[in-house]
Design an enzyme around this catalytic site. Sequence first.
Site, PDB file in Angstrom:
ATOM      1  N   PHE B  39     -10.134   3.640   4.141  1.00 33.05           N
ATOM      2  CA  PHE B  39     -10.879   3.940   2.913  1.00 33.05           C
ATOM      3  C   PHE B  39     -11.775   2.768   2.547  1.00 33.05           C
ATOM      4  O   PHE B  39     -11.303   1.628   2.420  1.00 33.05           O
ATOM      5  CB  PHE B  39      -9.911   4.223   1.762  1.00 33.05           C
ATOM      6  CG  PHE B  39      -9.195   5.536   1.884  1.00 33.05           C
ATOM      7  CD1 PHE B  39      -9.875   6.730   1.697  1.00 33.05           C
ATOM      8  CD2 PHE B  39      -7.842   5.589   2.197  1.00 33.05           C
ATOM      9  CE1 PHE B  39      -9.227   7.956   1.810  1.00 33.05           C
ATOM     10  CE2 PHE B  39      -7.184   6.801   2.326  1.00 33.05           C
ATOM     11  CZ  PHE B  39      -7.881   7.987   2.130  1.00 33.05           C
ATOM     12  N   VAL B  76      -6.521   0.695   3.049  1.00 37.77           N
ATOM     13  CA  VAL B  76      -7.504   0.591   1.972  1.00 37.77           C
ATOM     14  C   VAL B  76      -8.145  -0.788   2.084  1.00 37.77           C
ATOM     15  O   VAL B  76      -7.443  -1.795   2.150  1.00 37.77           O
ATOM     16  CB  VAL B  76      -6.797   0.716   0.603  1.00 37.77           C
ATOM     17  CG1 VAL B  76      -7.803   0.643  -0.530  1.00 37.77           C
ATOM     18  CG2 VAL B  76      -5.995   2.006   0.532  1.00 37.77           C
ATOM     19  N   CYS B  77      -9.464  -0.837   2.112  1.00 37.87           N
ATOM     20  CA  CYS B  77     -10.146  -2.129   2.260  1.00 37.87           C
ATOM     21  C   CYS B  77      -9.890  -3.020   1.050  1.00 37.87           C
ATOM     22  O   CYS B  77     -10.149  -2.623  -0.090  1.00 37.87           O
ATOM     23  CB  CYS B  77     -11.643  -1.920   2.416  1.00 37.87           C
ATOM     24  SG  CYS B  77     -12.547  -3.481   2.340  1.00 37.87           S
ATOM     25  N   ILE B  78      -9.441  -4.234   1.314  1.00 39.63           N
ATOM     26  CA  ILE B  78      -9.089  -5.124   0.204  1.00 39.63           C
ATOM     27  C   ILE B  78     -10.313  -5.549  -0.605  1.00 39.63           C
ATOM     28  O   ILE B  78     -10.252  -5.612  -1.841  1.00 39.63           O
ATOM     29  CB  ILE B  78      -8.289  -6.353   0.693  1.00 39.63           C
ATOM     30  CG1 ILE B  78      -7.782  -7.148  -0.499  1.00 39.63           C
ATOM     31  CG2 ILE B  78      -9.098  -7.231   1.633  1.00 39.63           C
ATOM     32  CD1 ILE B  78      -6.650  -8.090  -0.178  1.00 39.63           C
ATOM     33  N   ALA B  81     -11.429  -2.623  -2.653  1.00 34.11           N
ATOM     34  CA  ALA B  81     -10.408  -2.311  -3.649  1.00 34.11           C
ATOM     35  C   ALA B  81     -10.436  -3.316  -4.798  1.00 34.11           C
ATOM     36  O   ALA B  81     -10.403  -2.940  -5.973  1.00 34.11           O
ATOM     37  CB  ALA B  81      -9.032  -2.304  -2.995  1.00 34.11           C
TER      38      ALA B  81
END
Lengths: 133, 118
Positions: B39, B76-78, B81
């Site tokens: 994501f 999920v891409c940090i 995010a």
Amino acid sequence: MSDDIKKIMFTVRNAPHGSIYVYEGLEVKLIMAAYDADISVVFMDDGVYALQQGQNTTELGIKGFEATYGVLVDYEIDKVYVDKKSMEDRGMTVEDLVVIGEDEDTEEPIKPTVIDADEIGKMMAEQHNILPF
Amino acid sequence: MKLAVLIHEGPYNHEASDSAYNFINAAIEKGHEIRGIFFYHDGVYNVTKLMEPPQDDRHIANRWSELGAKGIDIVVCIAAAKRRGIVDDVLVDNVRISGLGQLTMMAIEADRMVTFGD
């Protein structure tokens, strides 16, 4: 490079500002450059505006990233292409394009390579993965 | 075929997330392997447990969590995010926050990476 190295192409079709796609896409390219993959980038449609020199985002109140394109060659991303027709349709010429690095020997500035849609199509057919941003 | 999926859009507002979900289920049914789901951009909003859709609507975050429970790596891409206030505490089970290096590994290890969203 081994024969089984993955060929990954990024396409940039959105304008550089007005959405975050192009900026966050640039972050992906810089990270991916550290891995063992054959990376290429093609700018087309409104994406060619991302390569225009002299962008100023002060009035937009956002962080600009035009300068980051200047390190692409340092990150060993030198397969950077721009679609000829998209550029011409928008009144841009090679002179308008940002510099993506300089030649190690001659110190000449390196610019994205202008190619036509047929050549882009051929390159796309050879890719394992194409990631649009 | 080994597939990876990259999702660029948030839930509900855009069909990308639903299309990706349907695509993944169809691919699994046909015997393909899903190397991972990543994501990015507003896509990170897909997996927050804060969402509470009406009962007669699909629960997008729970759907992803159920896919994750089947052993599919959902990342999920940090960076994306953090920019949007998504942290570990608000994620549904069976998904994890990590870096773009994970996206790179998916792109390299999968035979094809399929992107959903603009």
